[in-house]
Design an enzyme around this catalytic site. Structure first.
Site, PDB file in Angstrom:
ATOM      1  N   TRP A   1     -10.418  -1.561  -1.993  1.00 28.56           N
ATOM      2  CA  TRP A   1      -9.156  -2.271  -1.837  1.00 28.56           C
ATOM      3  C   TRP A   1      -8.284  -2.158  -3.081  1.00 28.56           C
ATOM      4  CZ3 TRP A   1     -10.568  -7.402   1.190  1.00 28.56           C
ATOM      5  CH2 TRP A   1     -10.933  -7.047   2.486  1.00 28.56           C
TER       6      TRP A   1
ATOM      7  N   ARG B   1      -9.111 -11.293  -5.183  1.00 28.82           N
ATOM      8  CA  ARG B   1      -8.856  -9.841  -5.088  1.00 28.82           C
ATOM      9  C   ARG B   1      -7.604  -9.361  -5.837  1.00 28.82           C
ATOM     10  NH1 ARG B   1      -8.453 -11.982   0.198  1.00 28.82           N
ATOM     11  NH2 ARG B   1      -6.353 -11.939   1.080  1.00 28.82           N
TER      12      ARG B   1
ATOM     13  N   MET C   1      -1.313   3.619   6.031  1.00 31.18           N
ATOM     14  CA  MET C   1      -1.210   3.350   4.593  1.00 31.18           C
ATOM     15  C   MET C   1      -0.791   1.893   4.418  1.00 31.18           C
ATOM     16  SD  MET C   1       1.388   5.080   1.804  1.00 31.18           S
ATOM     17  CE  MET C   1       2.868   4.683   2.727  1.00 31.18           C
TER      18      MET C   1
ATOM     19  N   ASP D   1      -0.936  -1.029   0.741  1.00 33.70           N
ATOM     20  CA  ASP D   1      -0.484  -1.282  -0.632  1.00 33.70           C
ATOM     21  C   ASP D   1      -0.462  -0.050  -1.548  1.00 33.70           C
ATOM     22  OD1 ASP D   1      -1.330  -3.575   0.639  1.00 33.70           O
ATOM     23  OD2 ASP D   1      -2.763  -4.146  -0.897  1.00 33.70           O
TER      24      ASP D   1
HETATM   25  N1  DQQ Z   1      -4.425  -5.227   0.967  1.00 33.00           N
HETATM   26  C1  DQQ Z   1      -4.132  -6.609   0.686  1.00 33.00           C
HETATM   27  C2  DQQ Z   1      -4.880  -6.835  -0.590  1.00 33.00           C
HETATM   28  C3  DQQ Z   1      -6.158  -6.107  -0.357  1.00 33.00           C
HETATM   29  C4  DQQ Z   1      -5.699  -4.878   0.366  1.00 33.00           C
HETATM   30  C5  DQQ Z   1      -2.654  -6.862   0.591  1.00 33.00           C
HETATM   31  C6  DQQ Z   1      -6.634  -4.434   1.469  1.00 33.00           C
HETATM   32  O1  DQQ Z   1      -5.092  -8.189  -0.862  1.00 33.00           O
HETATM   33  O2  DQQ Z   1      -6.812  -5.788  -1.561  1.00 33.00           O
HETATM   34  O3  DQQ Z   1      -1.940  -6.167   1.584  1.00 33.00           O
HETATM   35  O4  DQQ Z   1      -6.141  -3.297   2.135  1.00 33.00           O
END
Ligand code: DQQ
Length: 644
Positions: free
Chosen positions: A190, A254, A129, A131
């Site tokens: 994401w 993102r 796991m 974010d």
């Molecule tokens: N985790 C990053 C984000 C991205 C996501 C930060 C990808 O920038 O969207 O930990 O798992």
């Protein structure tokens, strides 16, 4: 449930990247109602704005670190041979610790691994796991989505995991909300955020990593709003709804925020990025319908030298008030918090400031403490945090990801990786006027079992005092320290947290030792370190020292900490949540917070103890504490047969 599959072969055929490299063409291809001239002008104005911006009781002293031989070595398995951190090649921040490659592997046992799992923090049943995503409250349930690999305990194949709770403490795992099944998110669903619209609809914007690893923004929504569990999610057939603008790299765009309603009646979102290799920025988009977006001139904010901004969070806080604010709140008596997760350092930084909804610019109160160069959300192992407004209890709640600091090999062996922090309420600290206050949500107190109270325990310089509380792996500790100076006119060098808790100075360190064994062969000190500096100012640091938390050498062990304001009428106060391998520490009501990720080998199960310590040379410390044993939360899969 997985997202709808009604579309589409046609979309797959459109999966080439010429459009994504040029904002204008992309818009034309997707038939967006924006003309080319407007887009070119917007891009030029955007670039010009950026350029403008750039220019402008035992009496033993605490033992010293164990530098002796490491436990018996074993050879490294082949799977742990990558030199690059995982994730970087895929265009995202690192998700592994290859710096541990040279360390000697510890002989971990299954019992040690099993002990590391937390009892009242949220973590999936198994696998990887990262974010927290799109937290929200709907029809009596708190929803938490999270970056999740359903197949393995390492980052990859990222989906949206989903869990619900009535109280933010006990959780039911639900089926995956969204999986990578479209050309525009086939390399990963994401991070993203949820917005509750005025008519009760819920929209989610998330970043998709396309079939060519281009980062685009996509729209999704619940299939059935009357379902309190929001099991089924649909992806908008016209995705992606936003592609990166000219001047922004395809893989530096993102993590859209929750939208806020501007006073002109249209919605705004902000998305983190980077400009000119080093300038961290957040772009602002305007929308009325969440399918069409216009990039606004300039940026919400930019800070040179801070690099790529991930997981930006932007929200209002009340200057005088004990309640949280809806993300769209605006007006007198309100400040805005801008938070960015710094890809370069893996640290979440925030700053307080003022948002102008006409120009869509945010200005920090103190430019010296700007985003990325000043305050940290948490000074420990913590990243990619996100808040939401809980309309049920009128509070703003903060989630944060606690990454592992062991090796991938060990995570694979354990079968899981990462934990979420206890959700925290966030308020403006009206006493200092310069900080936020973070505090564990009140519901965690429902897990408190029996407590033990210690009153004014004297801890003399250089001493360690055991606190007899029985089992000490799941604790909620409230501690207050009064100090009596034994020296006068002494000054010390301002050395932050020093080299850890063994680094003695006149007024500190003093505090508690958690997850410590009787012989103090393993321990994690959480402490204050007040310093009388030669310039006459008194500063206090709040710190956590992991350096002796484990005998294993193949785990990262840091000394974490930061300054904490202790006002004239205040004692030194801390709250420490201990949950097996996670220690969350809050000082002065939550002004400075530290999350520690520890992997003890001996101070586990019944061997874990708590002590007071005072390693200052010139003060007596009197400590008053209440320590609760904390129950385990119920965190289990939801059964579709059960009635809730
Ligand atoms: N985790 C990053 C984000 C991205 C996501 C930060 C990808 O920038 O969207 O930990 O798992």
């Amino acid at each position: 449930m997985e997202a709808s599959t009604s579309h589409d072969a046609e979309e797959n055929s459109a999966a080439f990247y010429a459009p994504l490299l040029d904002h204008r063409e992309a818009l034309a291809t997707r038939g967006k109602p924006v003309n080319g001239f407007a887009v070119i002008s917007a891009s030029v104005i955007f670039l010009l704005s950026l350029v403008t911006l750039i220019f402008n009781q035992s009496q033993e002293p605490l033992p010293t670190p164990n530098k002796g031989p490491s436990p018996s070595p074993t050879s490294k398995p082949a799977s742990f041979s990558k030199a690059l951190p995982r994730g970087v090649a895929e265009g995202v921040s690192s998700k592994s610790n290859p710096s541990l490659l040279d360390e000697v592997s510890f002989n971990w046992t299954n019992a040690m691994f099993a002990w590391q799992r937390t009892a009242y923090h949220f973590q999936p049943e198994k696998n990887w796991m990262n974010d927290p995503d799109g937290p929200l409250y709907h029809k009596g349930w708190y929803h938490l989505f999270y970056q999740y690999n359903p197949d393995s305990a390492i980052w990859g194949n990222i989906t949206w995991g989903h869990a619900v709770s009535r109280d933010l403490i006990h959780w039911l795992y639900l089926p995956l909300a969204m999986v990578p099944d479209r050309w525009y998110d086939i390399n990963g669903v994401w991070t993203g955020s949820a917005t509750l619209l005025l008519d009760g609809q819920i929209v989610v914007l998330y970043t998709g990593s396309t079939n060519e690893s281009v980062q685009v923004q996509n729209l999704a929504y619940p299939a059935n709003l009357s379902d309190p569990l929001l099991i089924d999610w649909l992806k908008y057939p016209g995705n992606p709804v936003i592609v990166h603008p000219t001047g922004i790299e395809y893989d530096e765009f993102r993590d859209p925020t929750t939208a806020w309603l501007a006073p002109d009646g249209t919605w705004r979102i902000t998305i983190g990025s980077r400009f000119n290799s080093t300038i961290g920025i957040s772009l602002v988009y305007q929308t009325t319908n969440f399918t069409d977006y216009e990039l606004l001139d300039g940026v919400l904010h930019a800070v040179p030298g801070t690099g790529m901004w991930e997981c930006v969070d932007f929200y209002p806080v009340a200057i005088n008030g004990s309640v949280g604010l809806d993300t769209s709140a605006f007006g007198p008596g309100i400040k805005h918090v801008l938070k960015a997760s710094l890809d370069d350092t893996k640290v979440d930084h925030y700053a307080l400031g003022t948002y102008d909804p006409v120009t869509d610019k945010w200005t920090p109160d103190n430019p010296k403490e700007d985003v990325g160069i000043g305050l940290k959300v948490d000074y420990g192992r913590y990243y990619a945090s996100k808040t939401f407004f809980d309309q049920h209890k009128q509070r703003r709640v903060l989630w944060g990801w606690i990454n592992e600091t062991d090796s991938e090999t060990d995570d694979l062996e354990k079968g899981w990786a990462s934990v979420q922090t206890i959700p925290r309420t966030v308020l403006f600290d009206s006493k200092t006027g310069t900080r936020l206050l973070q505090w564990p949500v009140e519901e965690v107190e429902s897990l408190r079992l029996n407590s033990t109270v210690f009153k004014e325990v004297l801890v003399e310089p250089g001493s360690v005092v055991p606190l007899d509380i029985g089992t000490a792996t799941q604790l909620d500790i409230l501690a207050e320290f009064d100090i009596e100076s034994l020296v006068s006119n002494t000054t010390d060098e301002d050395s932050d947290c020093g080299d850890g808790a063994v680094d003695r100075s006149t007024f500190g360190p003093f505090g508690v030792l958690v997850i410590a064994d009787d012989s103090l062969s393993e321990l994690t000190p959480v402490y204050f370190r007040p310093v009388n500096t030669s310039d006459g100012s008194l500063k206090t640091y709040f710190c956590a020292d992991e350096t002796r938390s484990s005998k294993a050498s193949d785990v990262l062990k840091e000394v974490y900490g930061g300054k904490v304001p202790v006002l004239d009428d205040e004692n030194y106060k801390m709250r420490v949540l201990v949950d097996h391998s996670i220690v969350e520490s809050f000082s002065q009501g939550g002004r400075t917070v530290i999350t520690s990720r520890i992997y003890p080998t001996e101070a586990i199960y019944g061997a874990a103890r708590v002590f007071l310590f005072n390693n200052a040379t010139g003060v007596n410390v009197k400590a008053t504490l209440e320590i609760w044993e904390v129950n385990s939360a119920f965190i289990r899969p939801y059964s579709f047969e059960e009635t809730l």
